[in-house]
Design a protein around this motif. Structure first.
Motif, PDB file in Angstrom:
ATOM      1  N   GLY A  68      48.483   8.462  14.378  1.00 45.55           N
ATOM      2  CA  GLY A  68      48.825   6.525  15.121  1.00 45.55           C
ATOM      3  C   GLY A  68      48.217   6.486  13.954  1.00 45.55           C
ATOM      4  O   GLY A  68      49.625   6.030  12.717  1.00 45.55           O
ATOM      5  N   THR A  69      46.905   5.064  13.459  1.00 45.66           N
ATOM      6  CA  THR A  69      46.712   4.571  12.544  1.00 45.66           C
ATOM      7  C   THR A  69      45.931   4.640  12.356  1.00 45.66           C
ATOM      8  O   THR A  69      44.880   4.368  11.247  1.00 45.66           O
ATOM      9  N   ASP A  70      44.906   5.493  13.084  1.00 49.94           N
ATOM     10  CA  ASP A  70      43.257   5.653  12.256  1.00 49.94           C
ATOM     11  C   ASP A  70      43.105   7.137  12.993  1.00 49.94           C
ATOM     12  O   ASP A  70      43.007   7.591  13.208  1.00 49.94           O
ATOM     13  N   PHE A  71      42.115   7.805  10.751  1.00 47.87           N
ATOM     14  CA  PHE A  71      42.010   8.283  10.702  1.00 47.87           C
ATOM     15  C   PHE A  71      40.312   9.066  10.214  1.00 47.87           C
ATOM     16  O   PHE A  71      40.698   7.483   9.610  1.00 47.87           O
ATOM     17  N   THR A  72      39.809   9.976  10.019  1.00 51.81           N
ATOM     18  CA  THR A  72      38.790  10.131   9.646  1.00 51.81           C
ATOM     19  C   THR A  72      38.627  11.153   8.661  1.00 51.81           C
ATOM     20  O   THR A  72      39.652  12.189   9.536  1.00 51.81           O
ATOM     21  N   LEU A  73      37.713  10.871   7.585  1.00 47.45           N
ATOM     22  CA  LEU A  73      37.301  12.212   7.689  1.00 47.45           C
ATOM     23  C   LEU A  73      36.428  12.765   7.271  1.00 47.45           C
ATOM     24  O   LEU A  73      35.720  11.787   6.815  1.00 47.45           O
ATOM     25  N   THR A  74      35.446  13.898   8.233  1.00 46.06           N
ATOM     26  CA  THR A  74      34.273  14.336   7.753  1.00 46.06           C
ATOM     27  C   THR A  74      33.347  15.364   7.614  1.00 46.06           C
ATOM     28  O   THR A  74      34.547  16.197   7.429  1.00 46.06           O
ATOM     29  N   ILE A  75      32.354  15.297   6.889  1.00 52.96           N
ATOM     30  CA  ILE A  75      32.227  16.795   5.777  1.00 52.96           C
ATOM     31  C   ILE A  75      30.453  16.417   6.636  1.00 52.96           C
ATOM     32  O   ILE A  75      29.861  15.472   6.740  1.00 52.96           O
ATOM     33  N   ASN A  76      30.367  17.165   6.983  1.00 54.78           N
ATOM     34  CA  ASN A  76      29.234  18.098   7.929  1.00 54.78           C
ATOM     35  C   ASN A  76      28.948  18.583   6.949  1.00 54.78           C
ATOM     36  O   ASN A  76      28.374  19.640   5.264  1.00 54.78           O
ATOM     37  N   SER A  77      26.869  18.109   6.438  1.00 55.62           N
ATOM     38  CA  SER A  77      25.945  18.739   5.563  1.00 55.62           C
ATOM     39  C   SER A  77      27.079  19.640   4.348  1.00 55.62           C
ATOM     40  O   SER A  77      27.080  19.994   3.475  1.00 55.62           O
ATOM     41  N   VAL A  78      26.677  17.873   3.532  1.00 51.05           N
ATOM     42  CA  VAL A  78      27.180  17.698   2.731  1.00 51.05           C
ATOM     43  C   VAL A  78      26.672  18.179   1.725  1.00 51.05           C
ATOM     44  O   VAL A  78      25.594  18.540   1.436  1.00 51.05           O
ATOM     45  N   GLN A  79      27.603  18.508   0.588  1.00 50.03           N
ATOM     46  CA  GLN A  79      26.742  19.369  -0.561  1.00 50.03           C
ATOM     47  C   GLN A  79      26.871  18.608  -1.770  1.00 50.03           C
ATOM     48  O   GLN A  79      27.728  17.801  -2.024  1.00 50.03           O
ATOM     49  N   ALA A  80      26.204  19.015  -3.099  1.00 50.93           N
ATOM     50  CA  ALA A  80      26.334  18.261  -3.702  1.00 50.93           C
ATOM     51  C   ALA A  80      27.491  18.273  -5.199  1.00 50.93           C
ATOM     52  O   ALA A  80      28.077  17.183  -5.374  1.00 50.93           O
ATOM     53  N   GLU A  81      28.179  19.528  -4.403  1.00 51.14           N
ATOM     54  CA  GLU A  81      29.597  19.828  -5.419  1.00 51.14           C
ATOM     55  C   GLU A  81      30.794  18.748  -4.657  1.00 51.14           C
ATOM     56  O   GLU A  81      32.129  18.877  -5.071  1.00 51.14           O
ATOM     57  N   ASP A  82      30.432  18.332  -3.401  1.00 45.52           N
ATOM     58  CA  ASP A  82      31.582  17.017  -2.863  1.00 45.52           C
ATOM     59  C   ASP A  82      30.906  15.797  -3.070  1.00 45.52           C
ATOM     60  O   ASP A  82      32.166  14.910  -2.938  1.00 45.52           O
ATOM     61  N   ALA A  83      30.523  15.859  -4.353  1.00 50.33           N
ATOM     62  CA  ALA A  83      30.321  14.577  -5.136  1.00 50.33           C
ATOM     63  C   ALA A  83      31.614  13.822  -5.634  1.00 50.33           C
ATOM     64  O   ALA A  83      32.728  14.752  -6.436  1.00 50.33           O
ATOM     65  N   GLY A 100      41.211   4.693  -1.488  1.00 50.47           N
ATOM     66  CA  GLY A 100      39.869   5.849  -2.049  1.00 50.47           C
ATOM     67  C   GLY A 100      38.348   5.713  -1.907  1.00 50.47           C
ATOM     68  O   GLY A 100      38.067   4.450  -1.718  1.00 50.47           O
ATOM     69  N   THR A 101      37.737   6.569  -1.594  1.00 54.01           N
ATOM     70  CA  THR A 101      36.472   6.306  -1.179  1.00 54.01           C
ATOM     71  C   THR A 101      35.796   6.748  -2.364  1.00 54.01           C
ATOM     72  O   THR A 101      36.070   8.146  -2.460  1.00 54.01           O
ATOM     73  N   LYS A 102      35.127   6.805  -3.192  1.00 55.37           N
ATOM     74  CA  LYS A 102      34.108   6.927  -4.043  1.00 55.37           C
ATOM     75  C   LYS A 102      32.662   7.530  -2.952  1.00 55.37           C
ATOM     76  O   LYS A 102      31.798   7.122  -2.324  1.00 55.37           O
ATOM     77  N   LEU A 103      32.445   9.061  -2.865  1.00 55.20           N
ATOM     78  CA  LEU A 103      30.986   9.496  -2.420  1.00 55.20           C
ATOM     79  C   LEU A 103      30.339  10.264  -3.438  1.00 55.20           C
ATOM     80  O   LEU A 103      30.826  10.759  -4.371  1.00 55.20           O
ATOM     81  N   GLU A 104      29.502   9.684  -3.603  1.00 55.68           N
ATOM     82  CA  GLU A 104      28.233   9.810  -3.939  1.00 55.68           C
ATOM     83  C   GLU A 104      26.938  10.560  -3.903  1.00 55.68           C
ATOM     84  O   GLU A 104      26.763  10.903  -2.165  1.00 55.68           O
ATOM     85  N   ILE A 105      26.367  10.840  -4.547  1.00 59.17           N
ATOM     86  CA  ILE A 105      25.457  12.595  -3.369  1.00 59.17           C
ATOM     87  C   ILE A 105      23.994  11.652  -4.779  1.00 59.17           C
ATOM     88  O   ILE A 105      23.716  11.790  -5.522  1.00 59.17           O
ATOM     89  N   LYS A 106      23.184  11.372  -3.315  1.00 63.09           N
ATOM     90  CA  LYS A 106      21.937  10.658  -3.931  1.00 63.09           C
ATOM     91  C   LYS A 106      20.576  11.686  -4.675  1.00 63.09           C
ATOM     92  O   LYS A 106      20.719  12.919  -4.164  1.00 63.09           O
TER      93      LYS A 106
END
Lengths: 106, 120
Positions: A68-83, A100-106
């Motif tokens: 419909g109007t609301d969507f989600t992207l989930t990343i389980n157990s984020v890896q460094a290469e997912d930045a 866009g959404t910027k994902l940074e890895i600490k």
């Protein structure tokens, strides 16, 4: 024109954490959404189509959901290469991308 | 292996024209809808144009309609984007992209992009 709004604009996550990012359409787009990942200096890569279908070769830690109007992207157990930057796209009629959404890895 | 290689980018003055090309290989080009997607520096993605398999149908967003023309040469496995009346806001990396199987509207294959800079 349908507007695709992504949130948050950026996030900083530790390796191993679970991350959720959102895409909201200004009108009902049913399941007509794709998600892409773009790393710095690279072309975008398709992750998900029709809101929840994982593209060939995409790790199963990436999951798309919503309708419909609301969507989600989930990343389980984020890896460094997912930045990367992550973009949603309407895949019917006018092929609008979210900002866009910027994902940074600490 | 699917490959899409763009060319033709460069520096162009406002109001002038430029034509981009995309050489495709590794798949039957004539079977797929093709598209151009652009990305302004440090900005997000913007779909620019789509063309049907035969070239008989083309689609554009309002931001470029009337100024940009997408075309293809199936015999040469090549895609083109003619850009006229260029504006500074057209400055971007332009990607060639292939629509999915069944010509649905997601892009599984992208080129590396060609940079267009519109400036005096």
């Amino acid at each position: 024109n349908i507007v695709m709004t992504q949130s948050p604009k950026s996030m900083s996550i530790s390796v191993g954490d679970r991350v959720t990012m959102n895409c909201k359409a200004s009108q009902n787009v049913y399941n007509n959404i794709a998600w892409y990942q773009q790393k710095p200096g690279q072309s975008p890569k398709l992750l998900i189509y029709y809101a929840s279908n994982r593209y060939n070769g995409v790790p199963d830690r990436f999951t798309g959901s919503g309708y419909g109007t609301d969507f989600t992207l989930t990343i389980n157990s984020v890896q460094a290469e997912d930045a990367a930057f992550y973009y949603c796209q309407r895949i019917y009629n006018s092929l609008t991308f979210g900002s866009g959404t910027k994902l940074e890895i600490k | 292996e699917v490959q899409l290689v763009e060319s033709g980018g460069g520096l162009v003055q406002p109001g002038r024209s430029l034509k981009l090309s995309c050489a495709a290989s590794g798949f039957t080009f004539s079977n797929y809808y093709m598209a151009w997607v652009r990305q302004a520096p440090k900005k997000g993605l913007e779909w620019v144009a789509t063309i049907s398999t035969s070239g008989s149908r083309t689609y554009y967003p309002d931001s470029v309609k009337g100024r940009f023309t997408i075309s293809r040469d199936n015999a040469k496995s090549s895609l083109y984007l003619q850009m006229n009346s260029l504006k500074s806001e057209d400055t971007a990396t332009y990607y060639c992209a292939r629509h999915s199987e069944l010509n649905l509207n997601w892009f599984a294959y992208w080129g590396q992009g060609t940079l267009v800079t519109v400036s005096s």
